[in-house]
Write an enzyme that holds these catalytic residues in place. Structure first.
Site, PDB file in Angstrom:
ATOM      1  N   CYS A   2      12.034  -8.070  -6.646  1.00  8.14           N
ATOM      2  CA  CYS A   2      10.880  -8.830  -7.114  1.00  8.14           C
ATOM      3  C   CYS A   2      10.521  -9.840  -6.033  1.00  8.14           C
ATOM      4  O   CYS A   2      11.254 -10.031  -5.077  1.00  8.14           O
ATOM      5  CB  CYS A   2      11.227  -9.600  -8.383  1.00  8.14           C
ATOM      6  SG  CYS A   2      11.900  -8.564  -9.670  1.00  8.14           S
ATOM      7  N   ARG A  27       6.844  -6.233  -2.740  1.00  7.32           N
ATOM      8  CA  ARG A  27       8.180  -6.234  -3.343  1.00  7.32           C
ATOM      9  C   ARG A  27       8.173  -5.776  -4.801  1.00  7.32           C
ATOM     10  O   ARG A  27       9.228  -5.565  -5.399  1.00  7.32           O
ATOM     11  CB  ARG A  27       8.784  -7.648  -3.280  1.00  7.32           C
ATOM     12  CG  ARG A  27       8.928  -8.182  -1.887  1.00  7.32           C
ATOM     13  CD  ARG A  27       9.575  -9.550  -1.909  1.00  7.32           C
ATOM     14  NE  ARG A  27      10.910  -9.482  -2.482  1.00  7.32           N
ATOM     15  CZ  ARG A  27      11.998  -9.148  -1.817  1.00  7.32           C
ATOM     16  NH1 ARG A  27      11.925  -8.855  -0.542  1.00  7.32           N
ATOM     17  NH2 ARG A  27      13.164  -9.104  -2.411  1.00  7.32           N
ATOM     18  N   TRP A  74       9.323  -6.397 -10.256  1.00  4.97           N
ATOM     19  CA  TRP A  74       9.610  -4.962 -10.232  1.00  4.97           C
ATOM     20  C   TRP A  74      10.762  -4.806 -11.210  1.00  4.97           C
ATOM     21  O   TRP A  74      11.884  -5.182 -10.929  1.00  4.97           O
ATOM     22  CB  TRP A  74       9.992  -4.491  -8.828  1.00  4.97           C
ATOM     23  CG  TRP A  74      10.242  -3.032  -8.760  1.00  4.97           C
ATOM     24  CD1 TRP A  74      11.451  -2.411  -8.667  1.00  4.97           C
ATOM     25  CD2 TRP A  74       9.257  -1.994  -8.778  1.00  4.97           C
ATOM     26  NE1 TRP A  74      11.273  -1.053  -8.636  1.00  4.97           N
ATOM     27  CE2 TRP A  74       9.950  -0.773  -8.694  1.00  4.97           C
ATOM     28  CE3 TRP A  74       7.868  -1.970  -8.867  1.00  4.97           C
ATOM     29  CZ2 TRP A  74       9.282   0.462  -8.690  1.00  4.97           C
ATOM     30  CZ3 TRP A  74       7.217  -0.753  -8.857  1.00  4.97           C
ATOM     31  CH2 TRP A  74       7.916   0.441  -8.771  1.00  4.97           C
ATOM     32  N   ASN A 100      15.183 -13.000  -8.947  1.00  5.39           N
ATOM     33  CA  ASN A 100      15.127 -11.669  -8.348  1.00  5.39           C
ATOM     34  C   ASN A 100      16.560 -11.188  -8.228  1.00  5.39           C
ATOM     35  O   ASN A 100      17.390 -11.881  -7.650  1.00  5.39           O
ATOM     36  CB  ASN A 100      14.472 -11.769  -6.956  1.00  5.39           C
ATOM     37  CG  ASN A 100      14.630 -10.487  -6.159  1.00  5.39           C
ATOM     38  OD1 ASN A 100      14.646  -9.404  -6.724  1.00  5.39           O
ATOM     39  ND2 ASN A 100      14.742 -10.620  -4.847  1.00  5.39           N
ATOM     40  N   GLY A 101      16.855 -10.021  -8.796  1.00  2.00           N
ATOM     41  CA  GLY A 101      18.214  -9.496  -8.692  1.00  2.00           C
ATOM     42  C   GLY A 101      18.680  -8.971 -10.037  1.00  2.00           C
ATOM     43  O   GLY A 101      17.867  -8.690 -10.921  1.00  2.00           O
ATOM     44  N   GLU A 484      16.008  18.499   1.521  1.00  2.00           N
ATOM     45  CA  GLU A 484      15.369  17.187   1.583  1.00  2.00           C
ATOM     46  C   GLU A 484      15.051  16.807   3.036  1.00  2.00           C
ATOM     47  O   GLU A 484      13.986  16.260   3.322  1.00  2.00           O
ATOM     48  CB  GLU A 484      16.262  16.138   0.905  1.00  2.00           C
ATOM     49  CG  GLU A 484      15.762  14.718   0.976  1.00  2.00           C
ATOM     50  CD  GLU A 484      14.347  14.483   0.428  1.00  2.00           C
ATOM     51  OE1 GLU A 484      13.764  15.391  -0.186  1.00  2.00           O
ATOM     52  OE2 GLU A 484      13.819  13.383   0.672  1.00  2.00           O
ATOM     53  N   LYS A 488      11.278  15.992   4.323  1.00  2.00           N
ATOM     54  CA  LYS A 488      10.959  14.725   5.010  1.00  2.00           C
ATOM     55  C   LYS A 488      10.224  15.022   6.305  1.00  2.00           C
ATOM     56  O   LYS A 488       9.221  14.414   6.620  1.00  2.00           O
ATOM     57  CB  LYS A 488      12.239  13.971   5.359  1.00  2.00           C
ATOM     58  CG  LYS A 488      12.802  12.831   4.612  1.00  2.00           C
ATOM     59  CD  LYS A 488      12.083  11.948   3.720  1.00  2.00           C
ATOM     60  CE  LYS A 488      11.170  12.474   2.721  1.00  2.00           C
ATOM     61  NZ  LYS A 488      11.391  12.554   1.372  1.00  2.00           N
ATOM     62  N   GLU A 491       6.578  16.620   5.776  1.00  2.00           N
ATOM     63  CA  GLU A 491       5.521  15.815   5.146  1.00  2.00           C
ATOM     64  C   GLU A 491       4.992  14.708   6.052  1.00  2.00           C
ATOM     65  O   GLU A 491       3.847  14.303   5.915  1.00  2.00           O
ATOM     66  CB  GLU A 491       5.954  15.258   3.788  1.00  2.00           C
ATOM     67  CG  GLU A 491       6.955  14.155   3.809  1.00  2.00           C
ATOM     68  CD  GLU A 491       7.297  13.638   2.411  1.00  2.00           C
ATOM     69  OE1 GLU A 491       6.401  13.482   1.587  1.00  2.00           O
ATOM     70  OE2 GLU A 491       8.495  13.405   2.162  1.00  2.00           O
ATOM     71  N   HIS A 507      19.414  37.467   6.388  1.00  2.00           N
ATOM     72  CA  HIS A 507      18.631  38.372   5.542  1.00  2.00           C
ATOM     73  C   HIS A 507      17.147  38.318   5.871  1.00  2.00           C
ATOM     74  O   HIS A 507      16.320  38.727   5.053  1.00  2.00           O
ATOM     75  CB  HIS A 507      18.881  38.054   4.065  1.00  2.00           C
ATOM     76  CG  HIS A 507      20.320  38.261   3.691  1.00  2.00           C
ATOM     77  ND1 HIS A 507      20.884  39.507   3.562  1.00  2.00           N
ATOM     78  CD2 HIS A 507      21.322  37.378   3.458  1.00  2.00           C
ATOM     79  CE1 HIS A 507      22.168  39.387   3.259  1.00  2.00           C
ATOM     80  NE2 HIS A 507      22.469  38.091   3.186  1.00  2.00           N
ATOM     81  N   LYS A 606       1.523   8.920  -3.379  1.00  2.57           N
ATOM     82  CA  LYS A 606       2.866   8.463  -3.755  1.00  2.57           C
ATOM     83  C   LYS A 606       3.280   9.058  -5.094  1.00  2.57           C
ATOM     84  O   LYS A 606       4.431   9.432  -5.282  1.00  2.57           O
ATOM     85  CB  LYS A 606       2.902   6.930  -3.801  1.00  2.57           C
ATOM     86  CG  LYS A 606       4.279   6.352  -4.089  1.00  2.57           C
ATOM     87  CD  LYS A 606       5.270   6.650  -2.966  1.00  2.57           C
ATOM     88  CE  LYS A 606       6.691   6.255  -3.286  1.00  2.57           C
ATOM     89  NZ  LYS A 606       7.670   6.937  -2.434  1.00  2.57           N
TER      90      LYS A 606
HETATM   91  O1  M6R Z   1       7.607  10.115  -8.446  1.00  2.00           O
HETATM   92  P1  M6R Z   1       8.358  11.403  -8.355  1.00  2.00           P
HETATM   93  O2  M6R Z   1       9.758  11.233  -7.920  1.00  2.00           O
HETATM   94  O3  M6R Z   1       8.248  12.210  -9.606  1.00  2.00           O
HETATM   95  O4  M6R Z   1       7.598  12.215  -7.215  1.00  2.00           O
HETATM   96  C1  M6R Z   1       7.922  13.548  -6.980  1.00  2.00           C
HETATM   97  C2  M6R Z   1       7.362  14.001  -5.661  1.00  2.00           C
HETATM   98  O5  M6R Z   1       5.961  13.965  -5.677  1.00  2.00           O
HETATM   99  C3  M6R Z   1       7.860  13.141  -4.498  1.00  2.00           C
HETATM  100  O6  M6R Z   1       9.258  13.127  -4.452  1.00  2.00           O
HETATM  101  C4  M6R Z   1       7.350  13.680  -3.156  1.00  2.00           C
HETATM  102  O7  M6R Z   1       7.908  14.917  -2.896  1.00  2.00           O
HETATM  103  C5  M6R Z   1       7.673  12.677  -2.059  1.00  2.00           C
HETATM  104  N1  M6R Z   1       6.477  12.298  -1.370  1.00  2.00           N
HETATM  105  C6  M6R Z   1       8.573  13.194  -1.036  1.00  2.00           C
HETATM  106  O8  M6R Z   1       8.844  12.281  -0.034  1.00  2.00           O
END
Ligand code: M6R
Length: 611
Positions: A2, A27, A74, A100-101, A484, A488, A491, A507, A606
C-alpha cells in the site's frame, strides 16, 4: 503493498496528502482515505475504488487541519470497501493510523481485544493496531505506539496520530518501507520517494525497527528500544517516474527484484514449523483427507504456475490432478466426481475465461478455491475459499512476482493437505517447510550474487535478441518452468519461442534445430536429470546453442551446454521458485536489447476480462 503519506507543517494537510497518494498509486489503488487533525477532532474521508473517488470527497468537503495521514490501499485482509479503507480509528475516533504490511498475529490479537469488549468496524488486520495504541495510551503517543507494536509481529510501516496530541505524528518501520521528507518548516512521511518529490528532495530512508516522532519543531528518530538514531538525510536526483520504478528502468525489472519480499510476505503468519494457516480457507481436515481429485484451471502465466502445481500435488499428495486451460475447460463437458477441489488461479481474479471455467466446475460440485492477488476480485465472490497471493500490485503486463506468489500459495496448500492426509511424514514436512523458509533468502542471493545473474542474463539476452526462434525444454517441474520462461520471452520480445517436454523434441521439433538454434534447458529434477541430458546431446549434435538453468553445485551440466545460469540448490520440488528468475531476467534483457516497450507489450492487456 500500500502507499502511506503523512504531513506536519503550516499548510492544509489534505491536498498535500492527496497529491502524495497520487504519486503512490503504483503501490495499490483499490481504496484510499485521509485523516486530518481538525479543531480537536480527527476528520476522516475514505472511499473504495480509485483515488479519484477520494479526491471527489475532498472536493466536496476537505478537513482544513495542518497535520494528517493518508493511504492508498492494495488489500491483503478484507475486501476493498469503504469500511476496510484506511485510515482506521478506534471507536471514539481519538486515534487514527495508516498501515502498510501484514500483522502476522492479527487473529490472536483480534480475539484478545474482542474478548476484552473491543468492537471492530473493518475486517482489516490494521484495525487491531489502532485498538492496541488506544489501549496503551497514557499521555504519550510515541510510548503507546512503541508498546502496541511490541505486541504485534509481522511486516509493517505505520503512521499514527491522536486528538490528544494534535501536532504529533508517530511512525514505525518494520520491513515495509517508510521515508521521511524534510521541507521548509514542514515534514513528510511516505512509503516511497515519489510522494515527496513535489515538495522536497531532502529525504531519509527509515530502517527496520526505527521509529520517528514528528512535531512542527522537531523530528526525533530512535530505535524501538529507545536508542536514539542519528542519520544524515540525502538529496534525491531522480524524477518522479524513475522514483515510482524505484530507480529501475521498467516495472517488470522492479517486480522481478521484488520477489524475495513477495515470497517472504506470502509465508508471513502462515507457516509455523510445519503448521500452515490460511486465513480464508474454511474446509476441515476431513475434506482434505477425503479429497479424490484436484482440478487446476487458469490462463497464461497463472496456468503455468498451475502446471507446476499439478506436478507438485500429484507427486507430494498422490491425488490425481488435472490442469486445464480455462478457455478450453469452459466448452468441455468435464466429469466431476465427488470430493474434488478446483484451484482457480488468477492474478487479477477477473480473467473472463478463468471465471467461466471455475464456475463450471463449481456448478458441478467441485469445491472452488481461488488463488488470486486481488482481494475482493470477481473470482473471490463465488469461491468457497481463497488463498491470497500477497504479491502486491503488479504493474508490468508480463507477470513475474505474481507467478512466484502463486507457486508459494500452492506449496502451502500441499504442505497442509499432505500432513492431513498422512502422506507427508514429519521429517518430510519439516524439509519442505524449511526449504520454503529459505526461499526468500535464496532468491535474494540469486539476484544479488557477485557474479551477477542479471549481468549474465543481459549478456545472453543480447545474443538471443538476434535470433528468430528459441526453444525451451525441461521435464516435469522443469517443463512447467520452461513454459513460463517461453511465454515471458515471446510476450515482451516478440520473438518466436516454444516450450516442450524434453522427451518430445525427437518427435518432430528436432527437425527445426540447426547450427546456432538457441535451446534453453531447465535441468533441476534429479530423477530425470540424465534423461534431459540425453535430449541436450541430441540438440547439441545438431549444432544448437544451449543455455542451461541448473543448480550451483551441478558440475556436469557444463559439459553439454554453452552457458549455464546458476541457481542455489533447493529441494527439487521447490526449484521452480528459483529457476524461473533467470528466465524472467533473460526475457527482460532480450526485449530491452531490442528496444521494446517492456511494461506494455503490443496487443496485450494486464487482465483479459473479455472472452
Ligand atoms: O490475471 P490472470 O492471472 O488471470 O491473467 C492471466 C493471463 O492473462 C496472464 O497471466 C498473462 O498470461 C500474463 N500477461 C503473462 O505475463
Amino acid at each position: 503493498m500500500c502507499g502511506i503519506m503523512g504531513y506536519v507543517g503550516p499548510r492544509p494537510a489534505s491536498p498535500i496528502i492527496l497529491q502524495g497518494l497520487k504519486r503512490l498509486e503504483y503501490r495499490g489503488y483499490d481504496s484510499a482515505g485521509v485523516a486530518v487533525a481538525d479543531d480537536g477532532v480527527i476528520e476522516m474521508r475514505k472511499a473504495a475504488g480509485k483515488l479519484e473517488r477520494l479526491a471527489d470527497l475532498l472536493d466536496e468537503s476537505a478537513p482544513s487541519g495542518r497535520l494528517g495521514i493518508g493511504h492508498t490501499r492494495w488489500a491483503t485482509h478484507g475486501a476493498p470497501t469503504d469500511e476496510n479503507a484506511h485510515p482506521h480509528a478506534d471507536p471514539e475516533q481519538a486515534f487514527a493510523i495508516v498501515h502498510n504490511g501484514i500483522i502476522e498475529n492479527f487473529f490472536e490479537l483480534k480475539a484478545e481485544l474482542t474478548a476484552a469488549g473491543r468492537t471492530f468496524a473493518s475486517e482489516t488486520d490494521t484495525e487491531v493496531l489502532v485498538h492496541l495504541i488506544a489501549d496503551e495510551y497514557d499521555g504519550d503517543l510515541a510510548e503507546a505506539v512503541r508498546r502496541a507494536v511490541g505486541r504485534a509481529t509481522g511486516a509493517y510501516a505505520l503512521v499514527a496520530m491522536t486528538v490528544h496530541e494534535p501536532d504529533t505524528l508517530v511512525a514505525v518501520r518494520m520491513i515495509s518501507p517508510l521515508v521521511i521528507g524534510f521541507g521548509d518548516g514542514e515534514t513528510f512521511l511516505a512509503s516511497g520517494i515519489p510522494a515527496l518529490l513535489d515538495h522536497t528532495r531532502e529525504v531519509l530512508v527509515m530502517e527496520d525497527g526505527e521509529m520517528v516522532t514528528i512535531t512542527p519543531g522537531e523530528v526525533r528518530m530512535e530505535k524501538l528500544d529507545g536508542t536514539p538514531v542519528e542519520r544524515e538525510s540525502f538529496e534525491v536526483d531522480w524524477d518522479v517516474e524513475q522514483a515510482e520504478k524505484g530507480g529501475y528502468p521498467h516495472f517488470m525489472l522492479k517486480e522481478i527484484f521484488e520477489q524475495p519480499r513477495v515470497i517472504a510476505d506470502s509465508l508471513l503468519g502462515r507457516l509455523d514449523g510445519t503448521d500452515v494457516t490460511l486465513e480464508d480457507v474454511t474446509w476441515d481436515e476431513e475434506f482434505e483427507r477425503s479429497l479424490e481429485k484436484i482440478w487446476i484451471t487458469a490462463c497464461g502465466t497463472a496456468f503455468h504456475a498451475g502446471l507446476a502445481g499439478k506436478e507438485m500435488f500429484e507427486g507430494l499428495l498422490r491425488v490425481p490432478t488435472e490442469a486445464v486451460y480455462a478457455h478450453e475447460l469452459r466448452y468441455r463437458d468435464p466429469i466431476v466426481g465427488p470430493n474434488s477441489m478446483t484451484l482457480a488461479i488468477s492474478q487479477s481474479g477477473e480473467t473472463a475465461d478463468t471465471l467461466a471455467g471455475a464456475r463450471l466446475l463449481h456448478e458441478r460440485g467441485s469445491r472452488l478455491v481461488a488463488i488470486t492477488n486481488v482481494v475482493g476480485s470477481a473470482l473471490t465472490h463465488y469461491s468457497d475459499d481463497v488463498v491470497y497471493t500477497r504479491a502486491g500490485l503488479e504493474i508490468s503486463v508480463a507477470s513475474t512476482k505474481a507467478y512466484t506468489a502463486m507457486l508459494i500459495a500452492q506449496y502451502l496448500l500441499a504442505l497442509r493437505i499432505g500432513q492431513s492426509r498422512g502422506v507427508l511424514d514429519t521429517a518430510m514436512a519439516m524439509d519442505v517447510a524449511r526449504a520454503l523458509e529459505a526461499l526468500p533468502g535464496q532468491v535474494e542471493s540469486l539476484l544479488k550474487r557477485e557474479e551477477g545473474i542479471d549481468e549474465m542474463a543481459r549478456y545472453l539476452g543480447a545474443q538471443l535478441a538476434e535470433k528468430d526462434d528459441i526453444y525451451f525444454i525441461g521435464r516435469g517441474l522443469d517443463y512447467a518452468v520452461a513454459t513460463e520462461g517461453s511465454l515471458k520471452l515471446k510476450e515482451i520480445s516478440y520473438l518466436h519461442s516454444e516450450a516442450m517436454p524434453a522427451g518430445e523434441l525427437k518427435h518432430g521439433t528436432l527437425a527445426l534445430i540447426t547450427e546456432g538454434t538457441p535451446v534453453i534447458v531447465v535441468n533441476t529434477q534429479q530423477h530425470v536429470y540424465d534423461k534431459t541430458v540425453s535430449a541436450l546431446q541430441e540438440v547439441k549434435a545438431r549444432g544448437a546453442s544451449v543455455i542451461a538453468v541448473a543448480y550451483d553445485d551441478d558440475t556436469e551440466i557444463e559439459h553439454y551446454t554453452d552457458h549455464v545460469l546458476r541457481i542455489p540448490r533447493t529441494m527439487d520440488l521447490l526449484s521452480p521458485a528459483l529457476s524461473i528468475v533467470p528466465l524472467q531476467l533473460l526475457a527482460y534483457h532480450v526485449a530491452d536489447t531490442r528496444g521494446l516497450e517492456i511494461d506494455q507489450p503490443r496487443n496485450l492487456a494486464k487482465s483479459v476480462t473479455v472472452e
